[in-house]
Design a protein around this motif. Structure first.
Motif, PDB file in Angstrom:
ATOM      1  N   THR A  35     -67.527 -13.833 -56.465  1.00  0.00           N
ATOM      2  CA  THR A  35     -66.253 -13.276 -56.914  1.00  0.00           C
ATOM      3  C   THR A  35     -65.302 -14.399 -57.296  1.00  0.00           C
ATOM      4  OG1 THR A  35     -64.985 -13.282 -54.832  1.00  0.00           O
ATOM      5  CG2 THR A  35     -66.587 -11.508 -55.122  1.00  0.00           C
ATOM      6  N   ASP A  36     -64.244 -14.020 -57.996  1.00  0.00           N
ATOM      7  CA  ASP A  36     -63.179 -14.976 -58.311  1.00  0.00           C
ATOM      8  C   ASP A  36     -61.956 -14.731 -57.438  1.00  0.00           C
ATOM      9  OD1 ASP A  36     -62.300 -12.593 -59.342  1.00  0.00           O
ATOM     10  OD2 ASP A  36     -61.995 -13.319 -61.391  1.00  0.00           O
ATOM     11  N   ALA A  37     -62.165 -14.070 -56.313  1.00  0.00           N
ATOM     12  CA  ALA A  37     -61.072 -13.736 -55.403  1.00  0.00           C
ATOM     13  C   ALA A  37     -60.578 -14.986 -54.668  1.00  0.00           C
ATOM     14  CB  ALA A  37     -61.543 -12.699 -54.391  1.00  0.00           C
ATOM     15  N   ARG A  38     -59.385 -14.862 -54.123  1.00  0.00           N
ATOM     16  CA  ARG A  38     -58.891 -15.887 -53.217  1.00  0.00           C
ATOM     17  C   ARG A  38     -59.516 -15.626 -51.857  1.00  0.00           C
ATOM     18  NH1 ARG A  38     -53.812 -14.603 -52.550  1.00  0.00           N
ATOM     19  NH2 ARG A  38     -53.669 -14.297 -50.297  1.00  0.00           N
ATOM     20  N   LYS A  51     -58.194  -9.794 -54.366  1.00  0.00           N
ATOM     21  CA  LYS A  51     -58.274  -9.862 -55.818  1.00  0.00           C
ATOM     22  C   LYS A  51     -57.407  -8.770 -56.421  1.00  0.00           C
ATOM     23  CE  LYS A  51     -62.156  -6.938 -57.267  1.00  0.00           C
ATOM     24  NZ  LYS A  51     -63.463  -6.927 -57.949  1.00  0.00           N
ATOM     25  N   ASN A  55     -52.711 -10.908 -56.745  1.00  0.00           N
ATOM     26  CA  ASN A  55     -53.426 -11.814 -55.854  1.00  0.00           C
ATOM     27  C   ASN A  55     -52.526 -12.398 -54.766  1.00  0.00           C
ATOM     28  OD1 ASN A  55     -56.006 -12.818 -55.270  1.00  0.00           O
ATOM     29  ND2 ASN A  55     -55.465 -14.844 -56.045  1.00  0.00           N
ATOM     30  N   ARG A 116     -66.550  -6.783 -54.876  1.00  0.00           N
ATOM     31  CA  ARG A 116     -66.881  -7.560 -56.079  1.00  0.00           C
ATOM     32  C   ARG A 116     -66.886  -6.697 -57.336  1.00  0.00           C
ATOM     33  NH1 ARG A 116     -72.992  -9.232 -56.850  1.00  0.00           N
ATOM     34  NH2 ARG A 116     -72.997  -6.996 -57.362  1.00  0.00           N
ATOM     35  N   GLU A 125     -53.707  -4.440 -55.351  1.00  0.00           N
ATOM     36  CA  GLU A 125     -54.458  -5.556 -54.807  1.00  0.00           C
ATOM     37  C   GLU A 125     -55.614  -4.994 -53.989  1.00  0.00           C
ATOM     38  OE1 GLU A 125     -53.722  -8.733 -55.268  1.00  0.00           O
ATOM     39  OE2 GLU A 125     -54.333  -9.908 -53.541  1.00  0.00           O
TER      40      GLU A 125
END
Length: 372
Positions: A35-38, A51, A55, A116, A125
């Motif tokens: 994922t590109d999540a924090r 995500k 964010n 994801r 969010e």
């Protein structure tokens, strides 16, 4: 859905009854890779991820919540002692067997994939949390809450057994809590041949027990359903030898609390001289206060069940405490919905149906993408 089953097996194989670090490492690595999540790892070892458009903590946040600690495995479920050896994991006849499959690494895997894959609507969010220490009183959840974890809404994907109808993934709108407490009766020791020279702590404890027996068990109403708690003396310990008047006696009480009500156990200490009341553990109950959220989760679950040709799920009450209690106490509107099957969690034959995990994944993803 082989990816879900494979991820479940990977997580289940990692020992996490004494030390959750390695399991948390695997979850954190997967989230950072997939994922590109924090992604965050807090001081208690819990894994958090976010995500969405904003964010940050201030958005309208929906969280998928689980835990990656497990209860100690049976000998047949491990290849070695402690965390030195792995856990035995087997997949056969559409089920995955191993410690933590049901409670609750399978549902954690379903949450990870839904987190994801989901595309939440604008302004929402999406969060994920896998806590440590759920099986020992919610230490991970409490630490995260104390340090700012405060989603508006959360689905706790708890896999503990026997809250859903067989073959159905029901939606829990409330669950009981547990308060464990002790009445400590103090007296004065004397030789049993001259009992009038002492003060019998067991007699005082018996008088306190009589008070407890007359107390009403807690009760409340959630979504039109009565939630009934319970109150029971479960252990009595007093005296040291047969010929001495006891100077101390302890009475253990198990109380299942409900949202908004508790038994007045303190009355027993007030009514009997020499008796004090001590609270040993207090796991809070949970009740969802957001009708729209509760209806949205049930609607998402019913859509999935209808697509699969299964009986419709319902709003139900769960008898056991979960991390949802801590979140609800902190202001998060919670529901519990996970891979609950009869007779699985905490057993030496623990398993989970792959179809049940897939059902959970579809419910979680559908809810994340739903407007409510």
């Amino acid at each position: 859905m082989d990816e879900l089953a494979d991820l479940t097996e990977k997580l289940v194989a990692i020992p996490s009854h004494e030390d959750e670090t390695a399991a948390g490492d695997a979850i954190e690595e997967w989230l950072r890779t997939e994922t590109d999540a924090r992604v965050e790892r807090d001081d208690a070892g819990s894994v958090l991820a976010y995500k969405g458009e904003t964010n940050d903590y201030d958005a309208d946040t929906l969280a998928f919540v689980g835990h990656h600690d497990v209860v100690p495995p049976a000998d047949r479920q491990t290849t070695g002692e402690g965390n030195a050896g792995g856990y035995v994991v087997e997949r056969r006849d559409g089920r995955i067997y191993g410690r933590g499959t049901a409670d609750m690494k399978g549902a954690v895997a379903a949450c990870m994939l839904a987190f994801r894959d989901a595309e939440p609507p604008a302004g929402r969010e999406l969060a994920f949390a896998s806590f440590t220490g759920e099986e020992v009183g919610g230490t991970g959840a409490r630490h995260a809450i104390d340090n700012g974890f405060a989603p508006e809404r959360a689905v706790v994907a708890e896999g503990s057994t026997d809250y859903s109808t067989p073959g159905v993934t029901d939606v829990v709108v409330a669950h009981k809590g547990r308060r464990a407490s002790t009445l400590v009766a103090s007296g004065t020791a004397a030789h049993a041949s001259e009992p009038e020279d002492g003060e019998n702590a067991i007699y005082r404890a018996s008088d306190a027990i009589d008070v407890v027996r007359e107390l009403d068990a807690p009760e409340s109403t959630v979504f039109g359903e009565t939630v009934s708690g319970s109150l029971a003396v479960t252990m009595v310990h007093g005296g040291e030898t047969w010929n001495v008047i006891p100077e101390r006696c302890e009475v253990t009480i198990d109380e299942r609390t409900v949202p908004g009500d508790r038994a007045d156990i303190g009355r027993a200490a007030d009514a009997v001289d020499g008796v004090e009341w001590e609270v040993d553990q207090d796991l809070p109950p949970m009740a969802c206060g957001d009708d729209a959220f509760a209806d949205a989760v049930l609607a998402a679950a019913r859509e999935v069940h209808d697509q699969l040709g299964l009986d419709a799920p319902e709003h139900v009450i769960k008898p056991h405490a979960t991390d949802a209690g801590w979140l609800a106490e902190a202001g998060t509107d919670c529901l519990v919905c996970g891979a609950s099957e009869p007779g699985e969690a905490h057993t030496d034959t623990e398993s989970v149906g792959v179809d049940v995990l897939e059902r959970c994944y579809r419910i979680y993803r559908g809810l994340a993408e739903r407007t409510f």
